[in-house]
Design an enzyme around this catalytic site. Structure first.
Site, mmCIF file in Angstrom:
data_model
loop_
_atom_site.group_PDB
_atom_site.id
_atom_site.type_symbol
_atom_site.label_atom_id
_atom_site.label_comp_id
_atom_site.label_asym_id
_atom_site.label_seq_id
_atom_site.Cartn_x
_atom_site.Cartn_y
_atom_site.Cartn_z
ATOM 1 N N ASP A 45 -16.650 -13.698 56.815
ATOM 2 C CA ASP A 45 -17.297 -12.392 56.845
ATOM 3 C C ASP A 45 -16.913 -11.756 58.173
ATOM 4 O OD1 ASP A 45 -18.913 -10.207 57.013
ATOM 5 O OD2 ASP A 45 -20.808 -11.277 56.817
ATOM 6 N N LYS A 94 -14.293 -2.956 63.744
ATOM 7 C CA LYS A 94 -14.180 -2.734 62.298
ATOM 8 C C LYS A 94 -14.241 -1.253 61.943
ATOM 9 C CE LYS A 94 -16.241 -4.595 58.047
ATOM 10 N NZ LYS A 94 -17.278 -5.535 57.599
ATOM 11 N N ASP A 110 -26.375 -3.271 50.854
ATOM 12 C CA ASP A 110 -25.753 -3.960 51.987
ATOM 13 C C ASP A 110 -25.577 -3.007 53.165
ATOM 14 O OD1 ASP A 110 -24.166 -5.313 53.785
ATOM 15 O OD2 ASP A 110 -22.606 -5.845 52.363
ATOM 16 N N GLU A 128 -17.955 -7.173 49.992
ATOM 17 C CA GLU A 128 -19.130 -7.832 50.566
ATOM 18 C C GLU A 128 -20.327 -7.914 49.615
ATOM 19 O OE1 GLU A 128 -19.391 -5.717 54.263
ATOM 20 O OE2 GLU A 128 -17.594 -6.717 55.006
#
Lengths: 630, 182
Positions: A25, A86, A207, A185
């Site tokens: 992850d 990210k 999420d 994800e």
């Protein structure tokens, strides 16, 4: 035999069929690596027992630091310490500049379309920074599993576009990882929940991570996960909550917008701290060290926090509504709502999600690790370790893919939420007599105008035989693979003229750039590996020296003649000398010499040991420490 | 791996009829993907991977087509030798076209009414009712696929295109309203 036994860790283990695989992850704030061991999926800790690796890379004077050590440098060395990378993955310089005020680093004015951050170690791209995080997780996995990984599954936000996915894959390549699959994800989270609870039905996965938001609606039927629709925002997350709180602190403490990077980092730190404190308390004291080293102090209560973050949470609820519509699902058809991502710890988020879906969301698996755990399960299956596994993931593309047509309009070829893999073709024709080339512009997004969508690639179909306008038949085929990555092919059908591109996004790295980086990293990797081997041999040498000296103190005089003792001392000295030099082979050689030169002594010690054991002692006592000599 | 020359109905083991049991279709879809999906060939050769990708894409396309009433009708028409170019052909039914114009105006006006959400809900129900009526009509046409009936089905698909588009526009309005007031 323990005294001089030398075994490389890992070598001693018998090889077995099980292929080592891991799920990663790669998060905005924290990253994790997980694997399946004896049927259960678990996240892997570092040597200090920490499972979460802060997604921070610091280019320090001593070298590259990743994780907690890097994070500690965020306030003292902000320009060389990179966090939340990210958010920059797969983004162009213009996009990055639009986030500009929030980013404390300096960007290099480079010709390349990829943003490069200036650090003391040179200019680095987001792909390279991410690769450092991946390398660190890879090392952790290999250390704890005792071997090389045969492949990994890396998770990405479902709402990541093609450029962001490609950048993630590039980072993995750079880190030397074999990627089985990029996995969305929320889908990973669904695996972790679904396989745990075996619940068939329709589920919503909410999420909210550090920098990205996804909502997925999926149907689970006996191990088959069908994503019905997905939505979200690839630039919305807990970081934005922090920014909102930081804005409030600035206003309250009278800090100007052009505060230096160190103050900005302190602000973010104070903001995050306050946000975390308010998950438990109704009110918290915020302390902020100002530029003149004086302290500002203020109270932030939950009501104020909620006012600050409500507009952000509203965005997530709007996305939920749209996604349910896309999935053609009513709220009451939804079995469960699963909460994923650290930011779902914020009570207001839970409250709003609970209101919207009219049910209590599921939080039974740690929202930080659930994605990695699901990814590990898929990695395990893709590695072939679970041949009877029925699990199957049918995912969708999050954003529509299309082509530019006349007037800057977008013609959609693959609408959003189409199940992947998918191949679709569209026919076009020439609009001028004798036209021999056609420009093809591939875009991604939901808007009507090309300028409002993300440009993925441009290429040209040439050598079309001259014909009257409208006679040529140009077939453009879009292929999206199971990772959600696009390739496009164009062909003039009457003549068979072809052109094709793998979408290397306008923002991506060229293959040459990747090759250069790979070469550089391989060179470094060799250096790193050599250095590591040297350190290991030196450590081994000192261990041998100490053990032998301790043994000699205990029984050297009893068991050895003066001549024998001199021989052993000579070997011992040569190991001591070799350990001071940077020559791995010399150390190894000296240790071997010592080993064989000591064989008779070891044997005598064992015999003596057996006699001693009969008197109530064990061999190990002679080896363990100096104190045993009494 | 998968015989890509099979038509969509053959692939799913269904008779080439307009009426399709969606749950059975879905069940068969899962079985097919379970056999051909690229994830099943993660350790396979490049050739196997390529074929798996191709097959999975074909199964997805077949499923999308068969579960959608308009795409299924068009596909079945093509199996009967009637090739339609969606988007390029349009109905000439003047009364229907007039009605469409009016409905579009209704949709436009609806944005500015006080109870937009309720009115929009009723509007969307009306459109989906009309679509359902067209589906029934096509179902009857395909029961006896004579030349005239196939021609009628084709005409009905043309109309369905209008209504699908209208429904999508209504959804867009709904989304817009939600963003403004939600």
């Amino acid at each position: 035999m323990a005294l001089l036994q030398i075994a490389e860790p890992g070598e001693a283990q018998a090889p077995h069929e099980h292929r080592l695989a891991a799920g990663i992850d790669l998060g905005t704030t924290n990253s994790l690596v997980a694997t399946v061991r004896s049927g259960t999926s678990e996240t892997l800790p570092d040597h200090d027992g920490h499972h979460l690796l802060p997604s921070v890379v610091s280019y320090s004077e001593e070298g590259i630091l990743v994780g907690q050590q890097a994070r500690e440098r965020a306030t003292t060395d902000p320009l060389n310490t990179i966090s939340s990378i990210k958010r920059l993955m797969g983004r162009g310089i213009a996009d990055v500049m639009s986030l500009g005020e929030q980013l404390p680093w300096q960007f290099a004015d480079s010709e390349a379309s990829v943003p490069r951050i200036k650090t003391r170690a040179g200019d680095v791209s987001p792909v390279e920074v991410s690769a450092e995080i991946l390398k660190c997780l890879n090392r952790r996995a290999e250390d704890s599993l005792g071997g090389e990984l045969s492949g990994v599954v890396i998770t990405v936000p479902a709402y990541f576009d093609d450029a962001q996915r490609q950048a993630t894959k590039d980072a993995a390549k750079l880190a030397g990882l074999h990627v089985y699959r990029l996995l969305n994800e929320p889908t990973a989270a669904a695996i972790a929940y679904g396989l745990d609870e075996g619940a068939d039905g329709i589920h919503a996965i909410f999420d909210l991570g550090g920098g990205t938001f996804d909502i997925s609606v999926l149907r689970l039927t006996r191990g088959v996960f069908e994503v019905m629709a997905t939505g979200g925002d690839s630039a919305l997350g807990g970081d934005d909550f922090d920014h909102a709180i930081a804005g409030w602190i600035m206003q309250q403490a009278g800090i100007s917008n052009d505060a230096d990077p160190m103050i900005q980092r302190r602000l973010m730190h104070a903001a995050r701290h306050a946000k975390e404190a308010l998950t438990e308390a109704d009110s918290t004291t915020v302390v902020m060290q100002l530029a003149d080293d004086s302290n500002w102090q203020g109270e932030l209560d939950v009501e104020t926090l909620n006012t600050l973050i409500d507009p952000l949470i509203r965005k997530t609820i709007t996305a939920c509504r749209r996604t349910l519509r896309d999935a053609a699902v009513d709220i009451d058809e939804i079995e469960d709502v699963v909460m994923v991502g650290g930011s779902t710890r914020v009570p207001r988020v839970r409250e709003k999600v609970c209101d919207f879906f009219a049910r209590e969301p599921l939080v039974s698996i740690d929202p930080d690790s659930v994605v990695a755990i699901g990814a590990a399960q898929q990695a395990n299956q893709l590695a072939g370790n679970n041949p009877d596994g029925e699990m199957l993931l049918l995912d969708v593309n999050p954003l529509s893919l299309g082509l530019e047509t006349m007037g800057g309009l977008v013609e959609k070829v693959i609408p959003r939420n189409t199940t992947i893999p998918v191949a679709r073709a569209q026919e076009f024709t020439t609009f001028k007599d004798g036209q021999t080339a056609m420009a093809i512009h591939v875009v991604q997004g939901e808007r009507e105008m090309v300028d409002d969508c993300r440009s993925l690639a441009r290429f040209e179909l040439r050598d079309i035989p001259p014909m009257v306008a409208g006679a040529a038949r140009i077939r453009v085929t879009f292929n999206v693979d199971a990772d959600g990555l696009l390739s496009v092919e164009a062909m003039e059908e009457t003549s068979g003229t072809k052109a094709s591109v793998d979408i290397k996004p306008s923002y991506g790295l060229s293959d040459n750039e990747i090759a250069d980086m790979l070469r550089a990293s391989v060179a470094h990797a060799e250096e790193d590996r050599d250095l590591r081997r040297l350190r290991e041999q030196q450590v081994e040498a000192y261990r041998v020296i100490e053990a032998l000296q301790a043994a000699l103190t205990v029984d050297g005089d009893q068991l050895l003649s003066a001549e024998e003792r001199a021989g052993i001392d000579a070997h011992l000295n040569s190991v001591i000398e070799s350990a001071k030099l940077d020559d791995v082979d010399a150390i190894e050689n000296a240790i071997k010499q010592l080993e064989s030169g000591c064989e008779f002594y070891v044997e005598r010690r064992m015999n003596a040991g057996i006699r001693e054991a009969m008197a109530g002692h064990t061999v190990s006592e002679f080896e363990s420490s100096e104190d045993d000599s009494k | 791996m998968l015989d890509l020359s099979k038509n969509y109905f053959e692939l799913f083991g269904l008779p080439a009829e307009y009426q399709v049991e969606i749950p059975a279709l879905r069940e068969r879809y899962r079985e097919l993907q379970g056999a051909v999906h690229p994830d099943r060939y993660a350790a396979g050769s490049d050739e196997e991977k390529r074929k798996a990708l191709q097959s999975a894409a074909y199964v997805n396309e077949a499923f999308e087509t068969l579960k959608d009433p308009m795409l299924r009708a068009r596909y079945l028409l093509s199996l009967h030798g009637v090739d339609m170019e969606l988007g390029a052909e349009t109905t000439r039914d003047a009364a229907f076209l007039m009605q469409q114009l009016e409905m579009r105006e209704d949709l436009e006006a609806l944005r500015h009414t006080d109870d937009s959400f309720d009115t929009l809900g009723e509007f969307m129900d009306r459109v989906s009712g009309m679509i359902k009526a067209l589906v029934s009509r096509i179902t009857v046409d395909f029961e006896t696929p004579s030349k005239e009936n196939l021609e009628d089905a084709r005409e009905t698909v043309r109309k369905m295109q209008f209504l699908n588009k209208l429904y999508a526009e209504a959804q867009a309005v709904e989304a817009q309203l939600e963003e403004e007031f939600g």
